[in-house]
Motif scaffolding. Structure first.
Motif, PDB file in Angstrom:
ATOM      1  N   GLN A 160       0.837  -1.208   0.000  1.00 15.11           N
ATOM      2  CA  GLN A 160       0.000   0.000   0.000  1.00 15.11           C
ATOM      3  C   GLN A 160       0.871   1.257   0.000  1.00 15.11           C
ATOM      4  O   GLN A 160       0.685   2.162  -0.818  1.00 15.11           O
ATOM      5  CB  GLN A 160      -0.854   0.032   1.310  1.00 15.11           C
ATOM      6  N   ILE A 161       1.827   1.291   0.850  1.00  8.90           N
ATOM      7  CA  ILE A 161       2.708   2.439   0.943  1.00  8.90           C
ATOM      8  C   ILE A 161       3.509   2.579  -0.344  1.00  8.90           C
ATOM      9  O   ILE A 161       3.700   3.682  -0.889  1.00  8.90           O
ATOM     10  CB  ILE A 161       3.651   2.313   2.176  1.00  8.90           C
ATOM     11  N   ASN A 197       1.290   3.943  -2.973  1.00 10.50           N
ATOM     12  CA  ASN A 197       1.041   5.363  -2.667  1.00 10.50           C
ATOM     13  C   ASN A 197       2.223   6.228  -3.016  1.00 10.50           C
ATOM     14  O   ASN A 197       2.107   7.292  -3.611  1.00 10.50           O
ATOM     15  CB  ASN A 197       0.722   5.550  -1.177  1.00 10.50           C
ATOM     16  N   ASN A 198       3.400   5.667  -2.623  1.00 12.89           N
ATOM     17  CA  ASN A 198       4.629   6.423  -2.947  1.00 12.89           C
ATOM     18  C   ASN A 198       4.776   6.631  -4.430  1.00 12.89           C
ATOM     19  O   ASN A 198       5.123   7.717  -4.913  1.00 12.89           O
ATOM     20  CB  ASN A 198       5.874   5.690  -2.426  1.00 12.89           C
ATOM     21  N   ILE A 236       2.381   6.468  -6.677  1.00 10.05           N
ATOM     22  CA  ILE A 236       1.373   7.403  -7.206  1.00 10.05           C
ATOM     23  C   ILE A 236       1.791   8.847  -6.942  1.00 10.05           C
ATOM     24  O   ILE A 236       1.749   9.704  -7.819  1.00 10.05           O
ATOM     25  CB  ILE A 236      -0.028   7.101  -6.594  1.00 10.05           C
ATOM     26  N   PHE A 237       2.288   9.012  -5.674  1.00  6.41           N
ATOM     27  CA  PHE A 237       2.744  10.351  -5.308  1.00  6.41           C
ATOM     28  C   PHE A 237       3.844  10.830  -6.253  1.00  6.41           C
ATOM     29  O   PHE A 237       3.835  11.938  -6.789  1.00  6.41           O
ATOM     30  CB  PHE A 237       3.252  10.278  -3.839  1.00  6.41           C
TER      31      PHE A 237
END
Ligand SMILES: Nc1ncnc2c1ncn2[C@@H]1O[C@H](COP(=O)(O)OP(=O)(O)OP(=O)(O)O)[C@@H](O)[C@H]1O
Ligand SMILES: [Mg+2]
Length: 605
Positions: free
Chosen positions: A44-45, A48-49, A51-52
């Motif tokens: 997940q992280i 997210n990273n 995507i960020f």
């Protein structure tokens, strides 16, 4: 660190593809080792990273794209601006060229118009609707004697004769109403002399208002020639008419004179008839003289007796004949050129002409004045500046000028003075045939006579006679150095001596006054001492002491030059004069003594 890098790449001014490749490589360097070698504990992280990270990269790209568009827009604007600038420059260059071309054309047409205006053969005058002269070409100086600047600003009426003003104003009005006018009129030059002109005028509308334009052509010379021709034609027909009559009269008079002579020669003629016959004879002879003058005018007289002669001699002879008519108040000035070519003609007729002109001049100066007679050689060619007859051939001519300071001839009479029987003198004083005869004789000799006169100022007659190549010295040469300007008083109790002096001095062109009464001479000198230049006086006269007389003259004027005359040399002993003449006197001695005395210094010097 990666974020910063990807973000920064979005702003690097590389092409979009290069930026995308570089960002992908940086992203791959970060992501691929993590996927391959790291054990991802929290997906997940990780996602997210990523995507960020990708969002940042995308933001960078969007920003980069936007910047790129901005840059492109700016570049395209700059490009358009430059293009427009170039076009504008081209336009302005073309415009400048066009303006230059138009200016050149305008200048050319302005120069052309200016030179057409300035160099025109006619005077061109422009006026405003009020009649003020706004422009005029330089021809005006030649035609009217005015400078351009003098006329500009003046009303055009300045050129009109005063009595013509109303007519002119009416014409001006018609011009302003759009009419074009062509007319002939007489203008006045600056010196007041008349100028005959042809005028073509019209009004034009220019940008700055209405302008009236006058094109004025000087026709004075044309008019003069026309008048001359008309006059010649008139004289020709008058000649034919009078010639016919005079010829018939001449035949009749020949019979009258002839038969009167025959009757008078008869022994049987009653004595009481003789005086009556004499009256018939005298009248017939007078009539013959008149008829002869008419015949001379009509060129139907006897054949001319052509001989070569010097014109100065003819003048001296005529002056001799006229000397009784010269009064003390008339000054004669002779300007006779020496060594003139001879003229071939009838001397007697020429003398008659000269005599008539001299007598006319004397008659024209009842209050006194000066008669100047001048002879000179002139060459008539196309450039000759004096008016001469249209049928006068080119070549050398002797011009004889008779200039008087008399009453002058009115302009309405001047055309008629050569007409036979035209006279302003009383019925017993003039026949009016003198000038008619002069005209005919001069014409018959291939010459021309011209007259100019100003009322109250005087008259000038000029005679032109064809000169030959030969020079004949005058019989009586004029001693130029002898000419005096003042009067010479001659005093003698013997009238023949006075007559001799008068003739001699008159022939030399001197102004002489004679007295046989010394007391009258004394009184005359007292009144006119400023006019007298020399006194020639006999010193042995009855009732007066010569010495006292001379002292008396000196008392009136200390510097007066005096020549004493006497038949006895001893009489000069106690006389203090400037010169002495011993009687009997010869012409040469008189002239020599006068010359000597006149060239001696004044007594006061
Ligand atoms: N020098 C002059 N000055 C002024 N008027 C003149 C002069 N010469 C001529 N005239 C005028 O011209 C007229 C005609 O002159 P012209 O010589 O033909 O005749 P006249 O002198 O009158 O008469 P005549 O010559 O027969 O004695 C004169 O009457 C005079 O009016
Ligand atoms: Mg006369």
């Amino acid at each position: 660190m990666i974020i910063v890098l990807v973000f920064v790449l979005g702003f690097v001014p590389l092409s979009l593809g290069m930026t995308a490749l570089a960002s992908f490589l940086v992203y791959a360097v970060y992501t691929v080792p993590i996927i391959l070698f790291d054990n991802i504990t929290n997906w997940q992280i990780f996602i997210n990273n990523n995507i960020f990270l990708l969002s940042f990269a995308f933001g960078g790209f969007a920003w980069r794209y936007y910047n790129n568009r901005l840059l492109l827009n700016k570049l395209s604007l700059e490009y358009d601006l430059e293009k427009s600038r170039n076009e504008l420059r081209l336009y302005s260059e073309r415009l400048e060229e066009l303006v230059n071309e138009r200016t050149r054309e305008l200048k050319k047409s302005e120069t052309m118009l200016k030179s057409l205006f300035e160099k025109a053969n006619d005077t061109i005058i422009l006026t405003d609707p009020e009649g003020r002269i706004t422009n005029v070409n330089s021809k005006v100086k030649e035609q009217y004697g005015y400078e351009k600047e003098e006329l500009i600003g003046q009303n055009i009426l300045v050129l009109e004769k005063e009595q013509d003003n109303r007519l002119f104003l009416e014409r001006y009005h018609r011009l302003l109403n759009g009419e074009s006018l062509v007319y002939e009129t007489t203008h006045v030059a600056k010196d007041g002399s008349p100028v005959h002109v042809d005028v073509s005028a019209s009004a034009v509308t220019l940008e700055d208002g209405r302008v009236v334009q006058f094109i004025v052509r000087n026709i004075t010379e044309k008019k003069r020639l026309q008048a001359q021709l008309l006059h010649a034609q008139r004289m020709e027909s008058l000649g034919t008419l009078t010639g016919g009559i005079a010829h018939d009269f001449n035949n009749l008079l020949t019979s009258i004179v002839g038969y009167t002579d025959l009757i008078l020669a008869e022994d049987s003629i009653p004595i009481e008839l003789i005086p009556k016959m004499r009256i018939i004879e005298t009248s017939a002879r007078k009539a013959t003289q008149i008829v002869n003058k008419l015949l001379n005018f009509a060129k139907r007289g006897k054949e001319l007796e052509i001989v070569p002669f010097n014109v100065n001699d003819v003048i001296h002879e005529a002056l001799d004949l006229a000397h009784r008519r010269f009064r003390a108040d008339i000054t004669l000035e002779l300007k006779l050129k020496q060594n003139l070519p001879i003229i071939k003609g009838d001397v007697a007729l020429m003398e008659q002409c000269t005599l008539n002109l001299i007598l006319n001049a004397i008659d024209a100066m009842p209050e006194g004045g000066t008669l100047e007679i001048e002879t000179e050689l002139v060459n008539i060619d196309s450039n000759f500046d004096k008016p001469v007859g249209p049928d006068l051939k080119e070549g050398p001519y002797i011009r004889v000028t008779f200039r008087d300071t008399g009453i002058g001839i009115p302009s309405d009479k001047i055309d008629r003075i050569f007409d036979p029987f035209f006279t302003t003198k009383g019925p017993d004083k003039g026949t009016g045939l003198g000038l008619a005869m002069v005209y005919g004789i001069i014409k018959e000799h291939g010459g021309y006579i011209n007259v100019e006169s100003e009322l109250g100022k005087g008259t000038t007659f000029e005679i032109y006679l064809p000169a030959s190549q030969m020079v004949m010295p005058g019989l009586k040469p004029t001693l130029d150095s002898l000419r005096t300007t003042g009067r010479i008083l001659v005093i003698d109790d013997e009238v023949p001596v006075l007559e001799f002096f008068k003739n001699t001095l008159l022939q030399e062109g001197m102004n002489v006054v004679v007295f046989n009464d010394p007391y009258a001479a004394y009184e005359y000198f007292k009144e006119n001492k400023h006019l007298v230049e020399l006194i020639i006086s006999d010193i042995m006269m009855p009732n007066i002491d010569g010495k006292k007389l001379i002292t008396g003259f000196r008392d009136i004027s200390r510097n007066i030059k005096i020549i004493a005359m006497s038949g006895i040399k001893e009489a000069f002993a106690d006389i203090e004069a400037d010169g002495y003449l011993f009687k009997p006197i010869k012409r040469e001695f008189i002239l020599e003594e006068i010359k000597k005395v006149m060239s001696s210094p004044d007594r006061s010097c």
